[in-house]
Design a protein around this motif. Structure first.
Motif, PDB file in Angstrom:
ATOM      1  N   ALA A  76       4.050  40.379  22.319  1.00  0.00           N
ATOM      2  CA  ALA A  76       4.433  38.685  22.391  1.00  0.00           C
ATOM      3  C   ALA A  76       4.738  38.245  23.905  1.00  0.00           C
ATOM      4  O   ALA A  76       4.826  36.767  23.618  1.00  0.00           O
ATOM      5  CB  ALA A  76       5.987  39.435  21.842  1.00  0.00           C
ATOM      6  N   HIS A  80       3.060  34.098  24.737  1.00  0.00           N
ATOM      7  CA  HIS A  80       3.691  33.275  25.360  1.00  0.00           C
ATOM      8  C   HIS A  80       3.417  32.675  26.189  1.00  0.00           C
ATOM      9  O   HIS A  80       2.840  31.270  27.164  1.00  0.00           O
ATOM     10  CB  HIS A  80       4.894  33.267  25.363  1.00  0.00           C
ATOM     11  CG  HIS A  80       6.641  32.474  26.217  1.00  0.00           C
ATOM     12  ND1 HIS A  80       6.688  30.562  25.142  1.00  0.00           N
ATOM     13  CD2 HIS A  80       6.922  32.502  27.659  1.00  0.00           C
ATOM     14  CE1 HIS A  80       7.499  30.144  26.349  1.00  0.00           C
ATOM     15  NE2 HIS A  80       7.546  31.007  27.486  1.00  0.00           N
ATOM     16  N   PHE A 111       4.940  31.575  19.438  1.00  0.00           N
ATOM     17  CA  PHE A 111       5.488  31.808  20.702  1.00  0.00           C
ATOM     18  C   PHE A 111       5.293  30.350  22.084  1.00  0.00           C
ATOM     19  O   PHE A 111       5.379  31.191  22.991  1.00  0.00           O
ATOM     20  CB  PHE A 111       4.676  33.007  20.373  1.00  0.00           C
ATOM     21  CG  PHE A 111       4.529  34.308  20.270  1.00  0.00           C
ATOM     22  CD1 PHE A 111       5.846  34.927  20.619  1.00  0.00           C
ATOM     23  CD2 PHE A 111       3.882  34.039  18.681  1.00  0.00           C
ATOM     24  CE1 PHE A 111       5.522  36.292  19.827  1.00  0.00           C
ATOM     25  CE2 PHE A 111       4.712  35.092  18.454  1.00  0.00           C
ATOM     26  CZ  PHE A 111       5.690  36.295  18.815  1.00  0.00           C
ATOM     27  N   THR A 117      10.113  33.461  21.653  1.00  0.00           N
ATOM     28  CA  THR A 117       9.612  35.231  22.502  1.00  0.00           C
ATOM     29  C   THR A 117      10.375  36.265  22.806  1.00  0.00           C
ATOM     30  O   THR A 117      10.524  37.039  22.281  1.00  0.00           O
ATOM     31  CB  THR A 117       9.209  34.450  23.623  1.00  0.00           C
ATOM     32  OG1 THR A 117       7.886  33.596  22.986  1.00  0.00           O
ATOM     33  CG2 THR A 117       8.006  35.407  24.493  1.00  0.00           C
TER      34      THR A 117
END
Length: 377
Positions: A76, A80, A111, A117
């Motif tokens: 994750a 981002h 993201f 995020t």
């Protein structure tokens, strides 16, 4: 002596305070940037270890698939940072290499948002661990079966990530990050900031687990580990108790993975598979799963060994690690943290052997009243 006895219930809290001073004040002022980065990586692994200590040491759940939740947080954060590097409405360069005309995958688009995020780092492990834990604990799956299933999930996740080359980078993973929420990673001041955030999160997780140990939930979790049927007889659902601890451990693993990415600069399936999950468990076992500081120090020791010894002696590091755990398992099944308890018991035993036999306690209550009446007569 009386003052020391009053401070005894807060010994762990005092230890956390000392540990916080060492990590947040002493280390940044004394260590070089190389060791600051390494210590930050060890802190990220230690965050995972704190959660494992709660689930395994306190709850008796051998969670051998924490690499899954570590990967959720790590990917994750990496997604981002990759989109942040690419710029607004742009597609990451590794995707263009595989298919220049294909659009950005739909699950990547959210993201771009920093808030999304951060929310995903917390909520994704809650959802995955909640569904998995509910399915297993409600069916009373435990012991070796639980460990095997969680490890199988880690293997399946690593294989899935490796096979989705365009979406996740495959075996090469995601790397080449230049910024972290707008801060340049090439700036040493920003590297120190990321380290301080990671160390602060580690201290916060330790404080949370310390409070949970003292709470009613901690007592129920311990009782569930030792006598699950009795807990069920008293009207509590052991599945819900274990599920809560499992979810908390998953969130901590995700946070550790999220902070691992900006410090190390890369995330690959090798960091989330079965071997990585076993290494996380190994650190907790080495330090002592039932204590508060044992998992943290054990994870840091394993991290240092992997970074230092594995690079200078890659063929022999795994043998050293294996020998170390054979010795610990045979002579210190509760980890290195049990050395303090053993030494304390040994010292107390020697004092008791050399001291005079204790006087019988003075009578109280009804016994004291009867003794006074007898003396008066």
């Amino acid at each position: 002596m009386t003052a020391l006895m009053k401070l005894k219930p807060y010994a762990s809290l005092i230890g956390i305070a000392v540990f916080a001073v060492l990590l947040l004040a002493v280390a940044p002022s004394l260590l070089s940037m190389h060791w600051i980065n390494n210590l930050g990586k060890y802190c990220a692994w230690a965050i995972v270890a704190v959660g494992i200590g709660l689930a395994w040491g306190r709850g008796g759940m051998l969670v051998m698939g924490q690499g899954v939740f570590f990967g959720l947080g790590a990917y994750a954060m990496a997604m981002h940072m990759t989109l942040e590097n690419a710029g607004p409405d742009a597609i990451p360069s590794f995707m263009i290499l595989y298919d220049p005309l294909a659009p950005l995958p739909a699950f990547w688009e959210p993201f771009r948002s920093e808030l999304f995020t951060l929310a995903a780092i917390i909520l994704l492990p809650v959802i995955v661990a909640g569904i998995l834990g509910y399915a297993l604990f409600k069916r009373r799956v435990k012991g070796a079966y639980f460990a095997i299933l969680t490890q199988a999930l880690a293997v399946a996740t690593a294989v899935l990530v490796s096979s989705t080359i365009r979406e996740t980078g495959g075996d090469t993973g995601l790397s080449g990050f230049r910024t972290f929420f707008g801060f340049l990673l090439s700036d040493d001041a920003n590297k120190v900031m990321i380290y301080l955030i990671t160390a602060g999160l580690l201290i916060a997780c330790m404080l949370l687990v310390w409070q949970l140990h003292r709470s009613r939930f901690g007592e129920l979790l311990l009782a569930t580990r030792d006598a699950e049927e009795r807990v069920r007889f008293l009207g509590y659902d052991p599945a819900n108790i274990k599920l809560t601890a499992f979810v908390i451990a998953a969130v901590m693993a995700s946070i550790g993975g999220a902070m691992f990415v900006p410090i190390v600069g890369i995330i690959t399936p090798a960091e989330i598979g079965a071997s990585a999950s076993i290494l996380m468990i190994a650190g907790v076992a080495l330090g002592g799963r039932a204590s508060l500081f044992g998992p943290v120090l054990g994870a840091m020791a394993i991290g240092w060994g992997q970074s230092s010894l594995a690079s200078s002696w890659p063929e022999g590091w795994i043998y050293i690690l294996g020998l170390l755990f054979v010795v610990v398992t045979l002579f210190l099944p509760n980890g290195l943290a049990s050395l303090y308890t053993r030494a304390k018991g040994l010292i107390a035993g020697r004092r008791d052997n050399g001291a005079a036999p204790p006087e019988p306690p003075a009578p109280t209550g009804a016994a004291a009243t009867a003794e006074k009446a007898e003396v008066s007569a």
